[in-house]
Design an enzyme around this catalytic site. Structure first.
Site, PDB file in Angstrom:
ATOM      1  N   TYR A   5      13.936  31.183   8.076  1.00 39.92           N
ATOM      2  CA  TYR A   5      12.687  31.868   8.453  1.00 39.92           C
ATOM      3  C   TYR A   5      12.591  32.020   9.968  1.00 39.92           C
ATOM      4  O   TYR A   5      12.898  31.082  10.721  1.00 39.92           O
ATOM      5  CB  TYR A   5      11.475  31.063   7.977  1.00 39.92           C
ATOM      6  CG  TYR A   5      11.207  31.180   6.503  1.00 39.92           C
ATOM      7  CD1 TYR A   5      10.975  32.430   5.924  1.00 39.92           C
ATOM      8  CD2 TYR A   5      11.172  30.067   5.699  1.00 39.92           C
ATOM      9  CE1 TYR A   5      10.721  32.546   4.561  1.00 39.92           C
ATOM     10  CE2 TYR A   5      10.907  30.163   4.341  1.00 39.92           C
ATOM     11  CZ  TYR A   5      10.686  31.409   3.783  1.00 39.92           C
ATOM     12  OH  TYR A   5      10.434  31.508   2.448  1.00 39.92           O
ATOM     13  N   ARG A  16     -11.739   0.500  14.349  1.00 42.29           N
ATOM     14  CA  ARG A  16     -11.333   1.211  13.149  1.00 42.29           C
ATOM     15  C   ARG A  16     -11.987   0.506  11.967  1.00 42.29           C
ATOM     16  O   ARG A  16     -13.156   0.675  11.716  1.00 42.29           O
ATOM     17  CB  ARG A  16      -9.789   1.231  13.062  1.00 42.29           C
ATOM     18  CG  ARG A  16      -9.224   2.196  12.053  1.00 42.29           C
ATOM     19  CD  ARG A  16      -7.704   2.063  11.903  1.00 42.29           C
ATOM     20  NE  ARG A  16      -7.309   0.778  11.319  1.00 42.29           N
ATOM     21  CZ  ARG A  16      -6.079   0.504  10.870  1.00 42.29           C
ATOM     22  NH1 ARG A  16      -5.118   1.411  10.963  1.00 42.29           N
ATOM     23  NH2 ARG A  16      -5.789  -0.659  10.339  1.00 42.29           N
ATOM     24  N   LYS A  42       0.845  -1.200   0.000  1.00 42.13           N
ATOM     25  CA  LYS A  42       0.000   0.000   0.000  1.00 42.13           C
ATOM     26  C   LYS A  42       0.881   1.251   0.000  1.00 42.13           C
ATOM     27  O   LYS A  42       2.074   1.171   0.311  1.00 42.13           O
ATOM     28  CB  LYS A  42      -0.906  -0.014   1.230  1.00 42.13           C
ATOM     29  CG  LYS A  42      -0.162   0.021   2.559  1.00 42.13           C
ATOM     30  CD  LYS A  42      -1.104  -0.204   3.733  1.00 42.13           C
ATOM     31  CE  LYS A  42      -0.370  -0.104   5.057  1.00 42.13           C
ATOM     32  NZ  LYS A  42      -1.243  -0.472   6.196  1.00 42.13           N
ATOM     33  N   MET A  89      10.350  24.928   2.718  1.00 37.44           N
ATOM     34  CA  MET A  89       9.626  24.042   1.807  1.00 37.44           C
ATOM     35  C   MET A  89      10.590  23.290   0.885  1.00 37.44           C
ATOM     36  O   MET A  89      10.423  22.101   0.621  1.00 37.44           O
ATOM     37  CB  MET A  89       8.636  24.840   0.961  1.00 37.44           C
ATOM     38  CG  MET A  89       7.812  23.974   0.030  1.00 37.44           C
ATOM     39  SD  MET A  89       6.661  24.911  -0.981  1.00 37.44           S
ATOM     40  CE  MET A  89       5.458  25.402   0.228  1.00 37.44           C
TER      41      MET A  89
HETATM   42  C1  LIG Z   1      -0.754  -1.664   6.732  1.00 40.04           C
HETATM   43  C2  LIG Z   1      -1.450  -2.889   7.122  1.00 40.04           C
HETATM   44  C3  LIG Z   1      -0.721  -4.073   7.282  1.00 40.04           C
HETATM   45  C4  LIG Z   1       0.785  -4.116   7.238  1.00 40.04           C
HETATM   46  O1  LIG Z   1       1.243  -3.665   8.497  1.00 40.04           O
HETATM   47  P1  LIG Z   1       2.807  -3.514   8.784  1.00 40.04           P
HETATM   48  O2  LIG Z   1       2.890  -3.187  10.229  1.00 40.04           O
HETATM   49  O3  LIG Z   1       3.235  -2.378   7.919  1.00 40.04           O
HETATM   50  O4  LIG Z   1       3.442  -4.793   8.413  1.00 40.04           O
HETATM   51  C5  LIG Z   1      -1.426  -5.243   7.533  1.00 40.04           C
HETATM   52  N1  LIG Z   1      -2.763  -5.226   7.641  1.00 40.04           N
HETATM   53  C6  LIG Z   1      -3.508  -4.101   7.527  1.00 40.04           C
HETATM   54  C7  LIG Z   1      -4.978  -4.175   7.664  1.00 40.04           C
HETATM   55  C8  LIG Z   1      -2.869  -2.890   7.275  1.00 40.04           C
HETATM   56  O5  LIG Z   1      -3.585  -1.768   7.160  1.00 40.04           O
END
Ligand SMILES: *Cc1c(COP(=O)(O)O)cnc(C)c1O
Length: 389
Positions: free
Chosen positions: A268, A140, A46, A316
């Protein structure tokens, strides 16, 4: 600060900042995690592979022991297929109105966290492969316990009608980076209950997965048939128990160097004043490139083998390094982040300086390279992949 390295003879120069992705490190991390996992290994790519390039990380992980790919949104899954990757892919975070037909057509498995999702997925042409998603204590994502048995029953009905195939059940642990936390016991118990409930409803999910990186490394009781690991692939161990290798190196050429007297204000808001005469070098990277501004006043970079402080507020697009009495030539390269071999700051260092976690540092840098303007992305360590996947 580390000692000055006497062996640097010819300083490297470069035309622009470079973010280098070392796929050999990703490969080594994958092998270690595949070894530790009791079941199969899903490579979670992801957020563009935590900023490292989703397709590159996916291909590397599959060549080193992973057999599944995982992403959040469907929009992250489809490009993996377009790149020619044929491994099973799971997408677990989508609104009810997502393009489920595209998921089925691309043979992407989808997570189902609610009755509304199930209805929408079942209505898609073809037969979707689904993983029912249960909340294991984070409030969640995933179905709340009160709705789980209803969801399992509805999924079984949809399965009997040939509308879906329930191939998996998934959960996620909220405190796995702290192995002794009782929240993990509760999460594991909740997951075991969810599996029993699914079974009692007549479901026979082949893939049962709860552990991410931390639990994969510290808690075999959470492994079940598969682990979903993301952070670990790119060198982050949230549990702090295992040496993994960072895969990003960020370097930049110094644009200019100036001599300033004691009492000079820098940047800055004049947040920094030099306490002695010194040399200041200008580095053409800032928070738009993913350097966390919150690290201002604490961050360091590696210059000719020694750590030097960045001074003043990070801008930036610019940062100022205090070179002391060792000025460099304009064009010479400094290292802002890397695996730490030569004493350069790591993602963990930047996270500490900025009061955040390495995940945020790495995804921030990765997002900046996708803009493709200032930060050039180089990939190394891919030679071993040729012809493998
Ligand atoms: C991001 C995620 C993972 C991977 O978690 P890591 O700690 O990065 O290995 C696994 N399951 C879900 C549902 C996630 O959102």
């Amino acid at each position: 600060m580390s000692a000055t390295c006497p062996t640097v003879a010819v300083p490297a120069t470069a035309a622009r900042p470079v973010l280098e992705v070392d796929l050999a490190a990703v490969g080594a991390n994958t092998r270690l995690l595949a070894d530790r996992a009791g079941g199969a290994l899903m490579a979670v790519v992801k957020a563009d592979g935590f900023g490292h390039g989703a397709v590159d990380v996916a291909r590397t992980a599959l060549a080193h022991g992973a057999t599944w790919l995982g992403v959040t949104a469907l929009a992250e899954a489809l490009p993996l297929r377009a790149a020619g990757l044929r491994a099973p892919v799971l997408s677990w975070l989508n609104p009810v109105g997502a393009d489920w037909a595209a998921a089925v057509a691309a043979e992407v498995d989808v997570a189902v966290p609610s009755a509304e999702h199930l209805t929408a997925v079942a209505a898609a042409p073809g037969r979707a492969r689904v993983h029912l998603h249960v909340d294991c204590g984070m409030a969640r994502d995933g179905a709340a316990p009160a709705s789980w048995s209803g969801l399992c029953a509805a999924a079984r009905r949809a399965e009997r009608r040939g509308l879906v195939e329930v191939v998996g059940v998934m959960g996620h642990l909220g405190c796995a980076e702290t192995p002794g936390d009782t929240c993990n016991t509760h999460g594991r118990t909740r997951f075991a209950w969810a599996l029993e409930t699914a079974r009692a409803a007549g479901l026979r999910p082949e893939h049962r997965h709860l552990a991410a990186t931390a639990a994969t490394l510290t808690d075999p009781r959470s492994h079940h048939t598969m682990s979903r690991v993301g952070a670990g692939l790119v060198g982050i161990d949230p549990s702090g128990t295992t040496a993994l290798r960072g895969a990003l190196t960020l370097t930049a050429p110094v644009v200019s160097v100036r001599r300033v007297p004691a009492g000079s204000s820098v940047g800055y808001g004049h947040h920094h004043r030099t306490d002695r005469a010194t040399h200041l070098g200008l580095v053409p990277l800032g928070y738009a490139d993913g350097l966390p501004r919150a690290a201002s006043g604490r961050a360091e970079v590696l210059v000719r083998g020694a750590r030097r402080p960045l001074v003043g507020l990070l801008s930036m697009d610019q940062a100022v390094v205090d070179l002391g009495e060792r000025p460099v030539a304009p064009g010479e390269t400094v290292t802002l982040l890397g695996p730490g071999d030569a004493g350069e700051p790591t993602a963990a260092d930047w996270a500490r300086w900025a009061g955040t976690i390495p995940h945020e540092v790495l995804t921030g840098l990765g997002a900046a390279t996708r803009l493709g303007t200032r930060l050039e992305r180089h990939v190394t360590g891919a030679a071993h992949l040729r012809g493998l996947v």
